[in-house]
Design a protein around this motif. Structure first.
Motif, PDB file in Angstrom:
ATOM      1  N   LEU A 206      76.458  21.229  82.738  1.00  0.00           N
ATOM      2  CA  LEU A 206      77.897  21.468  82.753  1.00  0.00           C
ATOM      3  C   LEU A 206      78.364  22.044  81.419  1.00  0.00           C
ATOM      4  O   LEU A 206      79.027  23.075  81.373  1.00  0.00           O
ATOM      5  N   TYR A 207      78.000  21.358  80.341  1.00  0.00           N
ATOM      6  CA  TYR A 207      78.409  21.835  79.018  1.00  0.00           C
ATOM      7  C   TYR A 207      77.591  21.148  77.932  1.00  0.00           C
ATOM      8  O   TYR A 207      76.907  20.147  78.176  1.00  0.00           O
ATOM      9  N   PHE A 208      77.640  21.726  76.740  1.00  0.00           N
ATOM     10  CA  PHE A 208      76.999  21.168  75.551  1.00  0.00           C
ATOM     11  C   PHE A 208      78.103  20.672  74.619  1.00  0.00           C
ATOM     12  O   PHE A 208      79.116  21.356  74.421  1.00  0.00           O
ATOM     13  N   GLU A 209      77.895  19.498  74.033  1.00  0.00           N
ATOM     14  CA  GLU A 209      78.896  18.919  73.142  1.00  0.00           C
ATOM     15  C   GLU A 209      78.275  18.584  71.791  1.00  0.00           C
ATOM     16  O   GLU A 209      77.237  17.920  71.715  1.00  0.00           O
ATOM     17  N   ALA A 210      78.899  19.054  70.706  1.00  0.00           N
ATOM     18  CA  ALA A 210      78.390  18.802  69.363  1.00  0.00           C
ATOM     19  C   ALA A 210      78.542  17.332  68.995  1.00  0.00           C
ATOM     20  O   ALA A 210      79.558  16.708  69.291  1.00  0.00           O
ATOM     21  N   ASP A 211      77.508  16.785  68.347  1.00  0.00           N
ATOM     22  CA  ASP A 211      77.557  15.407  67.851  1.00  0.00           C
ATOM     23  C   ASP A 211      76.867  15.383  66.499  1.00  0.00           C
ATOM     24  O   ASP A 211      75.674  15.095  66.396  1.00  0.00           O
ATOM     25  N   ASN A 212      77.626  15.735  65.453  1.00  0.00           N
ATOM     26  CA  ASN A 212      77.078  15.882  64.102  1.00  0.00           C
ATOM     27  C   ASN A 212      75.942  16.899  64.111  1.00  0.00           C
ATOM     28  O   ASN A 212      76.148  18.042  64.474  1.00  0.00           O
ATOM     29  N   ASN A 213      74.718  16.483  63.781  1.00  0.00           N
ATOM     30  CA  ASN A 213      73.590  17.410  63.740  1.00  0.00           C
ATOM     31  C   ASN A 213      72.763  17.406  65.015  1.00  0.00           C
ATOM     32  O   ASN A 213      71.665  17.962  65.060  1.00  0.00           O
ATOM     33  N   SER A 214      73.278  16.791  66.054  1.00  0.00           N
ATOM     34  CA  SER A 214      72.613  16.812  67.357  1.00  0.00           C
ATOM     35  C   SER A 214      73.601  17.340  68.394  1.00  0.00           C
ATOM     36  O   SER A 214      74.774  17.575  68.105  1.00  0.00           O
ATOM     37  N   THR A 215      73.115  17.544  69.611  1.00  0.00           N
ATOM     38  CA  THR A 215      73.949  18.081  70.685  1.00  0.00           C
ATOM     39  C   THR A 215      73.717  17.272  71.953  1.00  0.00           C
ATOM     40  O   THR A 215      72.569  17.008  72.330  1.00  0.00           O
ATOM     41  N   ASP A 216      74.798  16.873  72.599  1.00  0.00           N
ATOM     42  CA  ASP A 216      74.713  16.167  73.877  1.00  0.00           C
ATOM     43  C   ASP A 216      74.816  17.179  75.017  1.00  0.00           C
ATOM     44  O   ASP A 216      75.753  17.988  75.062  1.00  0.00           O
ATOM     45  N   ILE A 217      73.844  17.125  75.933  1.00  0.00           N
ATOM     46  CA  ILE A 217      73.820  18.029  77.085  1.00  0.00           C
ATOM     47  C   ILE A 217      74.299  17.253  78.303  1.00  0.00           C
ATOM     48  O   ILE A 217      73.656  16.288  78.726  1.00  0.00           O
ATOM     49  N   HIS A 218      75.431  17.645  78.873  1.00  0.00           N
ATOM     50  CA  HIS A 218      76.025  16.941  80.007  1.00  0.00           C
ATOM     51  C   HIS A 218      75.615  17.626  81.314  1.00  0.00           C
ATOM     52  O   HIS A 218      75.809  18.838  81.483  1.00  0.00           O
ATOM     53  N   LEU A 219      75.053  16.833  82.250  1.00  0.00           N
ATOM     54  CA  LEU A 219      74.532  17.376  83.506  1.00  0.00           C
ATOM     55  C   LEU A 219      75.480  17.063  84.667  1.00  0.00           C
ATOM     56  O   LEU A 219      76.327  16.170  84.582  1.00  0.00           O
ATOM     57  N   ASN A 220      75.298  17.797  85.758  1.00  0.00           N
ATOM     58  CA  ASN A 220      76.187  17.631  86.908  1.00  0.00           C
ATOM     59  C   ASN A 220      75.956  16.332  87.672  1.00  0.00           C
ATOM     60  O   ASN A 220      76.741  15.980  88.550  1.00  0.00           O
ATOM     61  N   ASN A 221      74.877  15.600  87.354  1.00  0.00           N
ATOM     62  CA  ASN A 221      74.647  14.305  87.991  1.00  0.00           C
ATOM     63  C   ASN A 221      75.208  13.152  87.168  1.00  0.00           C
ATOM     64  O   ASN A 221      74.966  11.979  87.463  1.00  0.00           O
ATOM     65  N   GLY A 222      75.954  13.492  86.096  1.00  0.00           N
ATOM     66  CA  GLY A 222      76.560  12.477  85.244  1.00  0.00           C
ATOM     67  C   GLY A 222      75.701  12.057  84.070  1.00  0.00           C
ATOM     68  O   GLY A 222      76.163  11.308  83.200  1.00  0.00           O
ATOM     69  N   GLU A 223      74.475  12.525  84.035  1.00  0.00           N
ATOM     70  CA  GLU A 223      73.565  12.142  82.949  1.00  0.00           C
ATOM     71  C   GLU A 223      73.870  12.940  81.689  1.00  0.00           C
ATOM     72  O   GLU A 223      74.353  14.075  81.751  1.00  0.00           O
TER      73      GLU A 223
END
Length: 301
Positions: A206-223
């Protein structure tokens, strides 16, 4: 058939050297050169050459030359020229390969390595043209006799001890992210962390979200999956045809956008209540999303 080329390099001596070697190949035709990012992009858009020789680690940092130039081309061109990277360091070879460049040549250029790169370019061009007469392929080969070759190598070639660039894409004891896309296949992102390989189809993101020096990858299954790379890294390696940055903290999957409210400066995600803000500095990317959706099967009511 003549294949046109442009050289983009901040060092004029290297431009001259690259041009001198390239002109020894019969079907290569020089168009122009540029020494910075903006002029390089404009030259490519104006002439739309078949091939670009690109420096990605310039000595003059004000030139802004980097792999991001390739991303910029995808914003405007349906068919992006083939790219051969010419640079003095091998450290960026793996990153360059993610952009599907034809080859990665180390400076000072070696005539033998250059010849191999041009042969790869020929093969890439022919694979893009299935209608070609395979019995009589167009080859960009040299028209030199052996005396000329000896003279060229003596005058131009600088010994680099026949360096072979060997790239190890995955370091076993460190987190890594690889982006792989086979021709005619869906983009797959591999997130690796200490022996754990996670393969993600790009259509599930769905989208990528910045988290300091890492990135959270949000998937369409909620994970949500955390990758130990910055959002800037993903902006550099992801294809802009599918993923665009809309905010300092977000890169969105264009195919997952259900609504854009320009007044409230938010983008909505399909099949969810999630809405992501977009900033004025990335308004151009949001306009691009709007135009792409409008270019598809789209009915405005």
């Amino acid at each position: 058939m003549s294949h046109t080329f442009i050289i983009i390099d901040d060092n004029q001596e290297d431009v001259t050297r690259t041009q001198a070697i390239a002109e020894r190949f019969r079907n290569l035709s020089f168009l122009a050169s540029a020494n910075n990012y903006d002029d390089g992009v404009n030259l490519i858009l104006e002439h739309q050459p078949h091939l670009v020789f690109l420096e990605i680690d310039p000595s003059d940092k004000k030139s802004n030359l980097s792999l991001s130039l390739i991303n910029e081309l995808y914003r405007y061109l349906k068919t992006v020229p083939k790219i051969i990277v010419t640079t003095g360091k091998k450290d960026l070879a793996y990153d360059a390969l993610q952009y599907e460049v034809v080859d990665y040549l180390l400076k000072p250029l070696n005539i033998n390595d250059f010849r191999k790169a041009i042969l790869k370019f020929d093969r890439a061009i022919q694979s893009d043209l299935p209608q070609m007469d395979v019995k009589n392929p167009v080859a960009t080969y040299e028209v030199l006799d052996e005396a000329e070759v000896a003279t060229l190598e003596q005058d131009i070639e600088v010994d680099v001890n026949d360096i072979e660039v060997q790239v190890t894409p995955i370091v076993l004891d460190k987190p890594a992210v690889a982006v792989v896309q086979q021709q005619n296949q869906e983009l797959v992102i591999c997130v690796k962390s200490y022996g754990d390989y996670r393969y993600i189809d790009s259509s599930d993101i769905l989208y990528f979200e910045a988290d300091n020096n890492s990135t959270d990858i949000h998937l369409n299954n909620g994970e949500m999956i955390t990758a130990f790379k910055t959002l800037k890294h993903f902006e550099t390696v992801l294809p802009p045809s599918q993923f665009l940055r809309i905010h300092n903290s977000y890169i969105i999957n264009v195919n997952q956008v259900s609504r854009i409210h320009t007044g409230n400066t938010v983008c909505y995600i399909k099949n969810s209540t999630t809405k992501l803000p977009f900033s004025k500095s990335y308004k151009e990317n949001v306009d691009l999303i709007i135009s792409r959706i409008a270019a598809g099967n789209y009915l405005e009511i």
